[in-house]
Design a protein around this motif. Structure first.
Motif, PDB file in Angstrom:
ATOM      1  N   PRO B  53       0.833  -1.198   0.000  1.00 26.76           N
ATOM      2  CA  PRO B  53       0.000   0.000   0.000  1.00 26.76           C
ATOM      3  C   PRO B  53       0.871   1.252   0.000  1.00 26.76           C
ATOM      4  O   PRO B  53       2.037   1.191   0.348  1.00 26.76           O
ATOM      5  CB  PRO B  53      -0.767  -0.115   1.315  1.00 26.76           C
ATOM      6  N   LYS B  54       0.242   2.360  -0.414  1.00 30.05           N
ATOM      7  CA  LYS B  54       0.969   3.629  -0.364  1.00 30.05           C
ATOM      8  C   LYS B  54       1.164   4.031   1.089  1.00 30.05           C
ATOM      9  O   LYS B  54       0.206   4.007   1.869  1.00 30.05           O
ATOM     10  CB  LYS B  54       0.171   4.731  -1.061  1.00 30.05           C
ATOM     11  N   PRO B  55       2.374   4.445   1.444  1.00 31.31           N
ATOM     12  CA  PRO B  55       2.573   4.927   2.816  1.00 31.31           C
ATOM     13  C   PRO B  55       1.582   6.029   3.179  1.00 31.31           C
ATOM     14  O   PRO B  55       1.102   6.079   4.323  1.00 31.31           O
ATOM     15  CB  PRO B  55       4.006   5.445   2.789  1.00 31.31           C
ATOM     16  N   SER B  56       1.228   6.889   2.229  1.00 31.04           N
ATOM     17  CA  SER B  56       0.291   7.970   2.560  1.00 31.04           C
ATOM     18  C   SER B  56      -1.088   7.398   2.887  1.00 31.04           C
ATOM     19  O   SER B  56      -1.795   7.893   3.771  1.00 31.04           O
ATOM     20  CB  SER B  56       0.208   8.971   1.407  1.00 31.04           C
ATOM     21  N   ASP B  57      -1.483   6.311   2.196  1.00 29.48           N
ATOM     22  CA  ASP B  57      -2.768   5.669   2.508  1.00 29.48           C
ATOM     23  C   ASP B  57      -2.743   5.041   3.891  1.00 29.48           C
ATOM     24  O   ASP B  57      -3.726   5.064   4.632  1.00 29.48           O
ATOM     25  CB  ASP B  57      -3.097   4.592   1.463  1.00 29.48           C
ATOM     26  N   VAL B  58      -1.587   4.436   4.213  1.00 27.93           N
ATOM     27  CA  VAL B  58      -1.458   3.830   5.529  1.00 27.93           C
ATOM     28  C   VAL B  58      -1.628   4.909   6.594  1.00 27.93           C
ATOM     29  O   VAL B  58      -2.324   4.721   7.602  1.00 27.93           O
ATOM     30  CB  VAL B  58      -0.086   3.124   5.668  1.00 27.93           C
ATOM     31  N   LEU B  59      -1.020   6.051   6.323  1.00 26.61           N
ATOM     32  CA  LEU B  59      -1.112   7.161   7.272  1.00 26.61           C
ATOM     33  C   LEU B  59      -2.564   7.588   7.426  1.00 26.61           C
ATOM     34  O   LEU B  59      -3.050   7.842   8.532  1.00 26.61           O
ATOM     35  CB  LEU B  59      -0.251   8.327   6.768  1.00 26.61           C
ATOM     36  N   THR B  61      -5.246   5.730   6.922  1.00 29.69           N
ATOM     37  CA  THR B  61      -5.925   4.681   7.690  1.00 29.69           C
ATOM     38  C   THR B  61      -5.681   4.873   9.179  1.00 29.69           C
ATOM     39  O   THR B  61      -6.586   4.755  10.014  1.00 29.69           O
ATOM     40  CB  THR B  61      -5.371   3.293   7.289  1.00 29.69           C
ATOM     41  N   PHE B  62      -4.439   5.188   9.463  1.00 29.58           N
ATOM     42  CA  PHE B  62      -4.042   5.396  10.842  1.00 29.58           C
ATOM     43  C   PHE B  62      -4.815   6.558  11.445  1.00 29.58           C
ATOM     44  O   PHE B  62      -5.308   6.497  12.564  1.00 29.58           O
ATOM     45  CB  PHE B  62      -2.535   5.680  10.865  1.00 29.58           C
ATOM     46  N   HIS B  63      -4.954   7.596  10.640  1.00 31.88           N
ATOM     47  CA  HIS B  63      -5.695   8.784  11.081  1.00 31.88           C
ATOM     48  C   HIS B  63      -7.145   8.413  11.388  1.00 31.88           C
ATOM     49  O   HIS B  63      -7.693   8.777  12.430  1.00 31.88           O
ATOM     50  CB  HIS B  63      -5.608   9.848   9.990  1.00 31.88           C
ATOM     51  N   GLN B  64      -7.750   7.648  10.471  1.00 29.64           N
ATOM     52  CA  GLN B  64      -9.129   7.174  10.673  1.00 29.64           C
ATOM     53  C   GLN B  64      -9.261   6.417  11.995  1.00 29.64           C
ATOM     54  O   GLN B  64     -10.184   6.631  12.771  1.00 29.64           O
ATOM     55  CB  GLN B  64      -9.545   6.230   9.528  1.00 29.64           C
ATOM     56  N   LEU B  65      -8.286   5.550  12.179  1.00 36.12           N
ATOM     57  CA  LEU B  65      -8.275   4.713  13.373  1.00 36.12           C
ATOM     58  C   LEU B  65      -8.268   5.592  14.617  1.00 36.12           C
ATOM     59  O   LEU B  65      -8.980   5.358  15.593  1.00 36.12           O
ATOM     60  CB  LEU B  65      -7.011   3.843  13.325  1.00 36.12           C
ATOM     61  N   TYR B  66      -7.486   6.626  14.551  1.00 37.81           N
ATOM     62  CA  TYR B  66      -7.343   7.531  15.681  1.00 37.81           C
ATOM     63  C   TYR B  66      -8.635   8.307  15.911  1.00 37.81           C
ATOM     64  O   TYR B  66      -9.151   8.386  17.020  1.00 37.81           O
ATOM     65  CB  TYR B  66      -6.177   8.487  15.416  1.00 37.81           C
ATOM     66  N   ARG B 236      -4.699  -1.379   6.355  1.00 40.89           N
ATOM     67  CA  ARG B 236      -4.893  -1.603   7.784  1.00 40.89           C
ATOM     68  C   ARG B 236      -3.849  -2.573   8.339  1.00 40.89           C
ATOM     69  O   ARG B 236      -3.351  -2.404   9.446  1.00 40.89           O
ATOM     70  CB  ARG B 236      -6.303  -2.131   8.051  1.00 40.89           C
ATOM     71  N   LEU B 237      -3.504  -3.573   7.513  1.00 42.36           N
ATOM     72  CA  LEU B 237      -2.461  -4.503   7.956  1.00 42.36           C
ATOM     73  C   LEU B 237      -1.169  -3.755   8.245  1.00 42.36           C
ATOM     74  O   LEU B 237      -0.538  -3.931   9.289  1.00 42.36           O
ATOM     75  CB  LEU B 237      -2.223  -5.550   6.875  1.00 42.36           C
ATOM     76  N   PHE B 238      -0.800  -2.872   7.317  1.00 39.14           N
ATOM     77  CA  PHE B 238       0.444  -2.131   7.517  1.00 39.14           C
ATOM     78  C   PHE B 238       0.333  -1.177   8.695  1.00 39.14           C
ATOM     79  O   PHE B 238       1.295  -0.996   9.443  1.00 39.14           O
ATOM     80  CB  PHE B 238       0.838  -1.374   6.238  1.00 39.14           C
ATOM     81  N   ALA B 239      -0.850  -0.571   8.847  1.00 36.34           N
ATOM     82  CA  ALA B 239      -1.014   0.330   9.998  1.00 36.34           C
ATOM     83  C   ALA B 239      -0.773  -0.439  11.294  1.00 36.34           C
ATOM     84  O   ALA B 239      -0.092   0.048  12.199  1.00 36.34           O
ATOM     85  CB  ALA B 239      -2.409   0.955   9.991  1.00 36.34           C
ATOM     86  N   GLY B 240      -1.300  -1.662  11.354  1.00 40.46           N
ATOM     87  CA  GLY B 240      -1.098  -2.479  12.553  1.00 40.46           C
ATOM     88  C   GLY B 240       0.365  -2.816  12.765  1.00 40.46           C
ATOM     89  O   GLY B 240       0.892  -2.724  13.885  1.00 40.46           O
TER      90      GLY B 240
END
Ligand SMILES: Nc1ncnc2c1ncn2[C@@H]1O[C@H](COP(=O)(O)OP(=O)(O)OP(=O)(O)O)[C@@H](O)[C@H]1O
Ligand SMILES: [Mg+2]
Lengths: 255, 267
Positions: B53-59, B61-66, B236-240
């Protein structure tokens, strides 16, 4: 307090290390023990200090220990044995803490021994910041802090270079002249023995037996570096020891 | 000297290297370069979107999670499990390690036992722990505690063995009590070895935490990663995974801080 050794024999398994050692250590005197390598000098000191039990024979403490004495038989080690994680102050307070001496009472003792060993300015230093000579002075200060009846010193100056050794000999003489202490002082170095010893005990090679006990009358404070009287004594000691030392040396090679 | 009269040359320096010097920023630069490469690669299509995944997308996702508050819902149970389990395992491990180091009977009795349980993959024991301690938190604590226990024991008794015996002799010769010798000489002397063992134990603790959460937990980083994986949701996998890495870095930094505090006398 005097110490009397009578008929001490000691063996490690089959290895006989000390044979029939009988010796009085009079209060207020420095007794030097010299002898070839491996003849049992350190063993003798461990026996006197109660770190080991002799195979046979008796070691007696005669008379009362001095007032405020926390640890009658106290060692000064060749390799200093300072805790590297404690400061000079902390290394000395270590041996007071267990006797419940803390805070102001400890401070009085620590200040006193640091002053006597000229270390007052280094109370906060860690051992690794100190030179070898200063480390050994810390170890001596620590020993003095428990006000011992007898100091047991195993080659305390052997790890130091010869100039530092001279300085420390002067320090020890000054300390003794100010307040005489009793000490058993093991050394390889005959020059050290004649400078510091009131009595010099010459041991034979292993199994160590007492060859001779030499008494030096000259007061400690009058003994000097390269003193002709002492050189004569030293030469006599060396004549006594030379053959033993050579034999001991060759014995070690053949082991 | 006498052979040929050549020009005087200066002596070549060859004493460099082999001395640890602190260059902390290098680690950060390596991270940033890798992330930038991944971003550029995925943006240009050089790296297919199916593999990474794109690192920016992971970021994002992370933001969403937060924002959704799910981050804490997953993190809090995970961190609790990690702390409780690791504290338990490490405390008991240090205690047992010191006892092995000090008493030859304990050593004779326990070293073979420790050697026997060290190589067991602790994850394999999870079903057993579930039977013993129930499906809830207790079995996860037990797993993490057990996993950190063995490496801590081994590191601790090795460190105690390496404490300078002359210092212990010194303590005895001054008449220090047994507890004083252990507390003031043995433990500080063994601290360096114990702390480097802690690094390994804590890494193992994080691995076991994830494994335990994957095998049965509603919330937790492991559960989150498992769910993302089963949906092939790479962001989401990468965010984890990033959360786990950050946990690892933080734990390591915390141990370094303790080392600086307790072992400052070494440098
Ligand atoms: N714990 C021990 N177990 C077995 N043998 C020992 C032990 N301690 C010392 N020895 C042996 O006893 C002999 C005397 O040792 P000791 O250390 O007392 O000699 P030393 O006179 O102090 O020697 P050095 O001059 O080298 O310091 C040596 O041969 C030594 O190998
Ligand atoms: Mg010796």
């Amino acid at each position: 307090m005097d110490i009397r050794l009578s008929g001490i024999n000691h063996s490690y398994d089959d290895l006989e290390v000390l044979r029939d050692v009988t010796l009085d250590i009079p209060s207020g005197k420095i007794v030097c023990v010299v002898g070839p390598s491996g003849c049992g000098k350190s063993t003798l000191l461990r026996l006197i200090g109660g770190l080991e039990r002799p195979t046979s024979g008796e070691i007696l403490q005669m008379g009362d220990v001095p007032e405020n004495c926390l640890n009658p038989l106290t060692y000064v080690f060749q390799d200093f044995a300072l805790l590297p994680w404690r400061t000079v102050h902390g290394n000395i307070s270590l041996v007071l803490e267990d006797h419940g001496i803390r805070g102001a009472r400890a401070q009085v003792i620590i200040d006193d021994v640091l002053e006597r060993t000229r270390l007052t300015d280094f109370a906060k230093a860690l051992p690794r910041q100190l030179s070898g000579g200063m480390k050994q002075r810390v170890a001596i200060a620590r020993a003095l802090a428990v006000n011992p009846a007898v100091m047991l010193m195993d080659e305390p100056l052997s790890a130091l270079d010869s100039q530092t050794r001279e300085l420390l000999i002067d320090d020890l003489v000054a300390l003794w002249s100010r307040t005489p202490f009793t000490a058993v002082y093991v050394t390889h170095n005959l020059a050290e023995a004649v400078r510091l010893g009131h009595l010099i005990v010459v041991l034979s090679r292993r199994p160590g037996e007492i060859r001779e006990i030499v008494e030096i009358d000259k007061p400690l404070a009058d003994r000097r570096y390269a003193d002709p009287d002492l050189e004569i004594q030293q030469k006599r000691l060396w004549d006594l020891m030379r053959e033993e030392a050579r034999a001991a040396d060759e014995e070690l090679i053949h082991v | 000297m006498s052979e040929k009269s050549s020009k005087p040359r200066s002596v070549e320096f060859r004493g460099g290297g082999f001395a640890p010097v602190s260059h902390r920023w290098v680690g950060l630069v390596v991270f940033i370069v890798l992330i930038v490469l991944a971003e550029v690669g995925t943006q240009t299509g050089f790296i297919s979107a199916l593999t990474m995944p794109k690192p920016s997308d992971v970021l994002e996702t992370f933001h969403q999670l937060y924002v959704s508050g799910l981050l804490w819902k997953h993190l809090v149970p995970s961190i609790t499990r990690l702390l409780v389990g690791a504290t338990l395992g490490i405390t008991v491990g240090i205690w047992v390690g010191v006892m092995i180091g000090l008493f030859s009977y304990v050593r004779a009795g326990l070293v073979p036992l420790v050697a026997a349980i060290f190589p067991i993959p602790k994850i394999a024991l999870l079903p057993l722990f579930v039977i013993w301690f129930g499906i809830d938190e207790a079995s996860k604590y037990a797993l993490i505690a057990f996993g950190t226990f063995t490496p801590t024991v081994v590191a601790t008794y090795g460190a105690v063995d390496n404490v300078d015996r002359t210092l212990i002799r010194m303590g005895q010769s001054f008449g220090l009590s047994w507890t004083s010798i252990v507390r003031k000489i043995v433990l500080p002397g063994a601290m360096a070895g114990i702390l480097s063992g802690l690094r390994i134990s804590m890494a193992i603790a994080i691995i076991l935490l994830v494994a335990a959460e994957m095998l049965g937990a509603e919330y937790g980083i492991g559960a989150y990663i498992l769910e993302a994986g089963s949906l092939y949701d790479l962001e989401r996998l990468f965010a984890g995974v990033v959360i786990l890495s950050v946990m690892g870095v933080l734990v390591s930094a915390a141990i370094s801080a303790v080392e600086r505090k307790l072992l400052g006398w070494r440098t």
